[in-house]
Design a protein around this motif. Structure first.
Motif, mmCIF file in Angstrom:
data_model
loop_
_atom_site.group_PDB
_atom_site.id
_atom_site.type_symbol
_atom_site.label_atom_id
_atom_site.label_comp_id
_atom_site.label_asym_id
_atom_site.label_seq_id
_atom_site.Cartn_x
_atom_site.Cartn_y
_atom_site.Cartn_z
ATOM 1 N N HIS A 7 -31.647 10.403 69.643
ATOM 2 C CA HIS A 7 -32.164 9.967 68.284
ATOM 3 C C HIS A 7 -31.002 10.270 67.310
ATOM 4 O O HIS A 7 -30.508 11.263 67.392
ATOM 5 N N ARG A 9 -29.936 9.714 62.960
ATOM 6 C CA ARG A 9 -30.230 9.696 61.570
ATOM 7 C C ARG A 9 -28.799 9.952 60.664
ATOM 8 O O ARG A 9 -28.217 10.817 60.778
ATOM 9 N N ASN A 124 -40.310 13.071 71.004
ATOM 10 C CA ASN A 124 -39.886 12.190 70.191
ATOM 11 C C ASN A 124 -40.402 12.424 68.664
ATOM 12 O O ASN A 124 -39.444 12.540 67.801
ATOM 13 N N GLU A 128 -38.038 13.542 65.302
ATOM 14 C CA GLU A 128 -38.245 13.018 63.976
ATOM 15 C C GLU A 128 -38.720 13.880 62.959
ATOM 16 O O GLU A 128 -38.052 13.742 61.940
ATOM 17 N N ASP A 132 -36.492 14.773 59.553
ATOM 18 C CA ASP A 132 -37.257 14.542 58.326
ATOM 19 C C ASP A 132 -36.768 15.853 57.454
ATOM 20 O O ASP A 132 -36.647 16.050 56.297
ATOM 21 N N SER A 145 -42.222 11.479 58.970
ATOM 22 C CA SER A 145 -42.587 10.395 60.025
ATOM 23 C C SER A 145 -44.088 10.622 60.585
ATOM 24 O O SER A 145 -44.699 11.693 60.558
#
Length: 163
Positions: A7, A9, A124, A128, A132, A145
């Motif tokens: 993941h 960001r 997952n 997320e 956030d 999310s």
């Protein structure tokens, strides 16, 4: 089974700002881990190489730690999780930083089954939610999310089991 789960960001913040927040991981003032929605990450002796801890039923030890770049954990439990997970931060420009979470492991036996049926989806969603939370440290908009149907079902089943 080979598992490589990544993941990423990108945040419009300098690396130094993200590194400061990474230092709060697993503390009372944790500004990354979404402990409001998920089991808190805990380590008795704080974030130090060699410390053992985890979140919920997932146990690990801290293998590498440089708050300006990486924190890496080695799985201890559940049985059949053989490998690591880590958070890394990377400067993309003076005002842009990437945070990356990676699971790199091989599963065996029961570990493969629980990864496939539950942990993968829950993981997952958790990551997320954490990204956030990190992003919300810098934004007036509240990033949130959405969980998929399977995550909602598994969480309901687990909540019933705890009662």
């Amino acid at each position: 089974m080979r598992v490589l789960n990544i993941h990423k960001r990108t945040l419009n913040q300098p690396k130094s700002e993200i590194a400061e927040l990474l230092k709060t991981l697993a503390t009372e003032n944790d500004r990354i881990w979404p402990k409001e929605k998920w089991p808190a990450m805990r380590f008795k002796g704080g974030i130090n190489v060699g410390e053992k801890g985890g979140h919920g039923p997932i146990r690990y030890s801290i293998e590498k730690y440089n708050p300006n770049e990486i924190i890496q954990f080695r799985f201890l439990k559940p049985t059949g999780f053989n490998g690591i997970h880590k958070f890394e931060i990377k400067e993309l420009s003076k005002e842009k930083t990437e945070i990356k979470h990676t699971i790199d492991m091989n599963t065996a036996g029961k570990g493969t089954i629980i990864w496939f049926l539950a942990i993968h989806s829950l993981h997952n969603a958790l990551i997320e939610d954490g990204f956030d939370k990190l992003e919300n440290n810098f934004s007036k908009k509240h990033k949130k999310s959405k969980w998929n149907f399977w995550v909602k079902i598994i969480r309901k089943l687990l909540a019933k089991k705890r009662k």
